[in-house]
Design an enzyme around this catalytic site. Structure first.
Site, PDB file in Angstrom:
ATOM      1  N   GLU A 150       0.842  -1.194   0.000  1.00 24.37           N
ATOM      2  CA  GLU A 150       0.000   0.000   0.000  1.00 24.37           C
ATOM      3  C   GLU A 150       0.882   1.249   0.000  1.00 24.37           C
ATOM      4  O   GLU A 150       1.799   1.356   0.825  1.00 24.37           O
ATOM      5  CB  GLU A 150      -0.885  -0.017   1.254  1.00 24.37           C
TER       6      GLU A 150
ATOM      7  N   HIS B  17       0.581   0.991  15.822  1.00 25.76           N
ATOM      8  CA  HIS B  17       1.725   1.470  15.047  1.00 25.76           C
ATOM      9  C   HIS B  17       3.056   1.225  15.755  1.00 25.76           C
ATOM     10  O   HIS B  17       4.085   1.729  15.324  1.00 25.76           O
ATOM     11  CB  HIS B  17       1.579   2.977  14.760  1.00 25.76           C
TER      12      HIS B  17
ATOM     13  N   LEU C  75      -6.047  -1.548  -0.585  1.00 30.30           N
ATOM     14  CA  LEU C  75      -5.750  -1.575   0.848  1.00 30.30           C
ATOM     15  C   LEU C  75      -6.353  -2.819   1.496  1.00 30.30           C
ATOM     16  O   LEU C  75      -7.418  -2.769   2.111  1.00 30.30           O
ATOM     17  CB  LEU C  75      -6.278  -0.297   1.531  1.00 30.30           C
ATOM     18  N   ALA C  76      -5.669  -3.928   1.343  1.00 32.78           N
ATOM     19  CA  ALA C  76      -6.197  -5.185   1.860  1.00 32.78           C
ATOM     20  C   ALA C  76      -5.019  -6.126   2.094  1.00 32.78           C
ATOM     21  O   ALA C  76      -4.450  -6.645   1.140  1.00 32.78           O
ATOM     22  CB  ALA C  76      -7.182  -5.790   0.867  1.00 32.78           C
ATOM     23  N   GLU C  77      -4.663  -6.321   3.353  1.00 27.18           N
ATOM     24  CA  GLU C  77      -3.445  -7.085   3.650  1.00 27.18           C
ATOM     25  C   GLU C  77      -3.588  -8.552   3.253  1.00 27.18           C
ATOM     26  O   GLU C  77      -2.645  -9.165   2.753  1.00 27.18           O
ATOM     27  CB  GLU C  77      -3.081  -6.959   5.134  1.00 27.18           C
TER      28      GLU C  77
ATOM     29  N   PRO D  89      -4.858  -8.667   9.495  1.00 22.99           N
ATOM     30  CA  PRO D  89      -5.821  -9.056   8.444  1.00 22.99           C
ATOM     31  C   PRO D  89      -5.219 -10.044   7.437  1.00 22.99           C
ATOM     32  O   PRO D  89      -5.958 -10.749   6.755  1.00 22.99           O
ATOM     33  CB  PRO D  89      -6.154  -7.709   7.777  1.00 22.99           C
TER      34      PRO D  89
ATOM     35  N   GLN E 193       2.147  -2.029   5.971  1.00 22.31           N
ATOM     36  CA  GLN E 193       2.475  -0.639   6.277  1.00 22.31           C
ATOM     37  C   GLN E 193       2.958  -0.449   7.720  1.00 22.31           C
ATOM     38  O   GLN E 193       3.915   0.269   7.962  1.00 22.31           O
ATOM     39  CB  GLN E 193       1.254   0.229   5.995  1.00 22.31           C
ATOM     40  N   PHE E 194       2.271  -1.086   8.655  1.00 19.46           N
ATOM     41  CA  PHE E 194       2.673  -1.011  10.061  1.00 19.46           C
ATOM     42  C   PHE E 194       2.446  -2.384  10.696  1.00 19.46           C
ATOM     43  O   PHE E 194       1.537  -3.124  10.311  1.00 19.46           O
ATOM     44  CB  PHE E 194       1.842   0.027  10.828  1.00 19.46           C
ATOM     45  N   ASP E 195       3.265  -2.669  11.721  1.00 19.29           N
ATOM     46  CA  ASP E 195       3.183  -3.914  12.478  1.00 19.29           C
ATOM     47  C   ASP E 195       1.754  -4.335  12.836  1.00 19.29           C
ATOM     48  O   ASP E 195       1.359  -5.477  12.643  1.00 19.29           O
ATOM     49  CB  ASP E 195       4.006  -3.766  13.766  1.00 19.29           C
ATOM     50  N   GLY E 196       0.972  -3.385  13.334  1.00 18.10           N
ATOM     51  CA  GLY E 196      -0.371  -3.732  13.794  1.00 18.10           C
ATOM     52  C   GLY E 196      -1.349  -4.010  12.673  1.00 18.10           C
ATOM     53  O   GLY E 196      -2.482  -4.425  12.922  1.00 18.10           O
TER      54      GLY E 196
END
Lengths: 394, 334
Positions: B39, B139, B68-70, B99, B92-95
């Site tokens: 993303e 984050h 935008l879909a992990e 998904p 994009q970020f650890d948290g």
């Protein structure tokens, strides 16, 4: 619980039946052969009629033969499970027309991503159905090499996971230039099978987003068999599932999934379009899971027998046989197919019972492609440990 | 700002973001099957600018700005890997990795096993991770234990720009899936990157400061905390041997056990909560393999077993040099 507007419009305790998306009289649902076996294409079928011209007499016979054979195989496999020879069986009874018609719409260069009930699709792509039984007999987690069996990929047991794999695979076809070159003999496309239950999964929806975004050469073949174990399709969707395609920006077509010609014609157009670079599409095949979800299921606990009777009366094999008889097929052929199916099932049983288990090393051997110290240590330890029992005997 | 890093020199001083960028770029040059997916990784260059300039150089068929879909990113990467590509996915970020958790653990990690060795899954999943950056919820997480616990995955985390440059290339060359944890708080400090050779294999741990009294182990951003702790300990006359784990799965125990033979004391550190963690695993394994060498129990210094707190109090949550030294003192007091 406080009342909301939706309480009035969505009866949460209702037990919707197949009548909610009934097959008969739906003008938008593509149908070539009526439930009584007569060739009566409806208005929705008109644009797909030219695709039937591709079928020879031999193709018609093959369609029928494959449906009959796989049903017999299916009931034999269920017997094997009941006799303790398989851990589980996943019946396809009732869904043969949707599967056979769509499978014959693929070309050798295409790739097929099944869910776990598409036995006859595998057979048509060149898979030995005993390989499916190997997985269900617990001797492998897979069972075959897709590239050596008609590009028929492995069964995937986590619902809808394979939809994303298939979309990624189709993206790969675009990136390596294997599709949309204008040569239908070599251009490739992907067909992915999933169901009404899987349609609720996030992955199915993300796959549709990615497919639309990258315009993948891909057909989403959704078999709506009306039941996700005990959950009726009306609990999955308040709209016919094919209409969801429009929301993702791709064409969606609903077909009578118990009509093998409708399945063949519509899927042929969709796959042709996909190979030619026109992007993805969705087909919803209305069919019915006549049997249980798996041999661990008991549909008598949640299904209305009248509903079952409704669908049994629309059996895809009976329908196509009546159609073939109307075309003058000889009884000898029909009898020969029955005989072949019985032989096939007997052979399946024999070979299923001959399946032997893998070596214990299978636990460790393919976890990683490259050496991994922990797995290597544990493999060596297990060998030493088990060998120590043999030493004791000497 | 967009300048391409010149890797045809002996070395350069770079922040980790630029080192990663140079590693990705070199991997993409070396192998046309390497793709980037994620993303905002295209014209923006990713929220941390790690992929900056790469879409301009390699085009949108090598650098895929995705929806935008992990789960979609990982699941389609699996399909691309089946087709012969080597996707490098940015989460994009650890948290935000969760998904995609099913596709990573139930699919990616097992695909080769399910295929009885008939295919490889060369997928790298880059995850910027960890605290110290004062950000909002989801984050600043350290979720590496979930992935280390999953058979079929490899998990690594560089602590410095040189390792970041080389480990990224080695991870991409690996025929197994690699979860690549990038310590966000170490993205910007510069360090020397030597372009001729790595010097250390992908899955090797390494002594980064020699010492004699207590062995301290950590990965990612913890390594700089441990080096600070070692400086402070030296003032008091305590000599810490600092080991950079580098690889979380598999763990290279050789340097750790060698060090413990010498020091007899081990303190394991991590930002992640300590319960059922990478540190727990190291403590258990060293206790099994070096029981008679240890002069004290293996101690763990971890984040607390709570959600990552509001940033205003993160310094109380994250292991600091002082918290490491408190554990060192306890170990030496045995």
């Amino acid at each position: 619980m406080s009342a909301t507007r939706n309480d009035a419009t969505v009866p949460m305790t209702a037990a919707p039946t197949s009548a909610a998306f009934g097959l008969d009289g739906a003008e938008t649902c593509v149908r070539m052969i009526s439930p009584n076996g007569a060739f009566e294409p409806n208005a929705a079928a008109e644009e797909f009629l030219p695709y039937l011209d591709r079928l020879t007499e031999a193709d018609h016979r093959r369609f029928y033969r494959d449906m009959v054979v796989v049903r017999k195989f299916d009931s034999e496999a269920a017997n094997l499970q009941r006799q303790g020879q398989l851990a589980l069986w996943v019946p396809s009874h009732g869904q043969e027309a949707a599967q056979v018609g769509s499978a014959y719409a693929t070309r050798p260069q295409d790739h097929v991503f099944p869910s776990y009930r598409e036995h006859v699709v595998g057979m048509i792509r060149g898979l030995d159905l005993v390989d499916i039984l190997r997985m269900l007999r617990g001797v492998t987690l897979g069972g075959w090499v897709p590239e050596e069996h008609g590009n028929f990929h492995l069964y995937t047991l986590v619902l809808a996971s394979q939809t994303l794999h298939s979309t990624g695979y189709a993206m790969g076809m675009q990136l390596d230039g294997s599709t949309a070159t204008g040569n239908p003999q070599t251009d490739q496309a992907v067909i992915v099978y999933y169901g009404d239950g899987a349609s609720s999964q996030g992955d199915a929806n993300e796959a549709l987003v990615f497919a639309a975004s990258y315009q993948t050469p891909q057909v989403f073949f959704l078999q709506n068999n009306h039941w996700a174990i005990s959950v009726p399709v009306a609990r999955q969707s308040r709209t016919p599932l094919y209409l969801r395609a429009g929301g993702f920006g791709m064409p969606g077509t609903q077909i009578d999934g118990n009509d093998v010609l409708a399945s063949f014609a519509v899927t042929t157009k969709s796959m042709d379009d996909a190979r030619a670079g026109y992007g993805p599409s969705l087909i919803e095949a209305l069919t019915y899971r006549v049997g249980a979800h798996t041999t661990a299921d008991d549909p008598t606990k949640y299904r209305d027998p009248d509903e079952l009777a409704y669908w049994v009366a629309r059996d895809p094999i009976v329908r196509f046989r009546t159609y073939l008889q109307g075309r003058g097929i000889e009884q000898e052929f029909l009898d020969a197919v029955d005989e072949e199916a019985a032989d096939f099932a007997a052979d399946t049983r024999k070979r299923a019972l001959e399946i032997t288990g893998p070596e214990q090393s299978v636990i460790f051997d393919n976890v990683y492609a490259e050496p991994h110290p922990l797995v290597a240590e544990q493999k060596a330890w297990l060998e030493r440990y088990e060998a120590s029992f043999d030493e004791g005997k000497n | 700002m967009n300048a391409v890093v010149d890797t045809n020199v002996a070395s350069a001083s770079l922040p980790m973001t630029k080192a990663l960028n140079a590693g990705l770029r070199r991997a993409m040059f070396d192998d046309p099957k390497v793709l980037l997916m994620g993303e905002d990784i295209g014209p923006l260059g990713g929220v941390f600018r790690v992929t900056e300039g790469l879409i301009a150089e390699f085009g949108d068929k090598r650098v895929l700005d995705t929806p935008l879909a992990e789960s979609g990113i990982i699941g389609t990467a699996i399909g691309l890997a089946m087709r012969g590509f080597r996707p490098v996915c940015e989460i994009q970020f650890d948290g935000f990795v969760f998904p995609g958790f099913d596709q990573i653990t139930s699919q990616l990690a097992r695909m080769r096993n399910r295929h009885e060795g008939g295919l490889i899954m060369p997928v790298v999943i880059r995850i910027p991770y960890g605290g110290h950056i004062g950000s909002i919820e989801h984050h600043q997480e350290s979720p590496e234990a979930y992935f280390a616990h999953t058979p079929g995955l490899r998990v690594v985390s560089p602590s410095n720009p040189h390792d970041a440059y080389w480990m990224m290339q080695e991870a991409i060359k690996s025929d197994d899936p690699v979860i690549f944890f990038e310590p966000k708080s170490r993205y910007w400090p510069k360090g020397e990157v030597r372009f001729e050779q790595s010097g250390t294999p992908l899955h090797a741990s390494r002594v980064v400061r020699a010492g004699t009294d207590v062995t301290v182990v950590g990965h990612g951003a913890m390594v700089s905390v441990l080096l600070q702790a070692a400086e402070l300990a030296a003032i008091e006359g305590i000599s810490l041997e600092v080991i950079d784990l580098r690889s979380i799965s598999p763990i290279d125990y050789g340097p750790i056990l060698n060090s413990v033979q010498k020091t007899g004391h081990l303190v394991v550190t991590q930002e992640a909560p300590g319960f059922v963690s990478v540190g727990s695993e190291i403590a258990a394994t060293v206790a099994e393999r070096a029981f008679y060498t240890l002069e004290a129990p293996v101690l763990r210094v971890s984040g607390f077993d709570t959600p990552f707190p509001p940033a205003a109090v993160e310094t109380h949550f994250l292991p600091s040099p002082d918290r490491v030294l408190e554990a060192v003192d306890r170990a030496l007091a045995y």
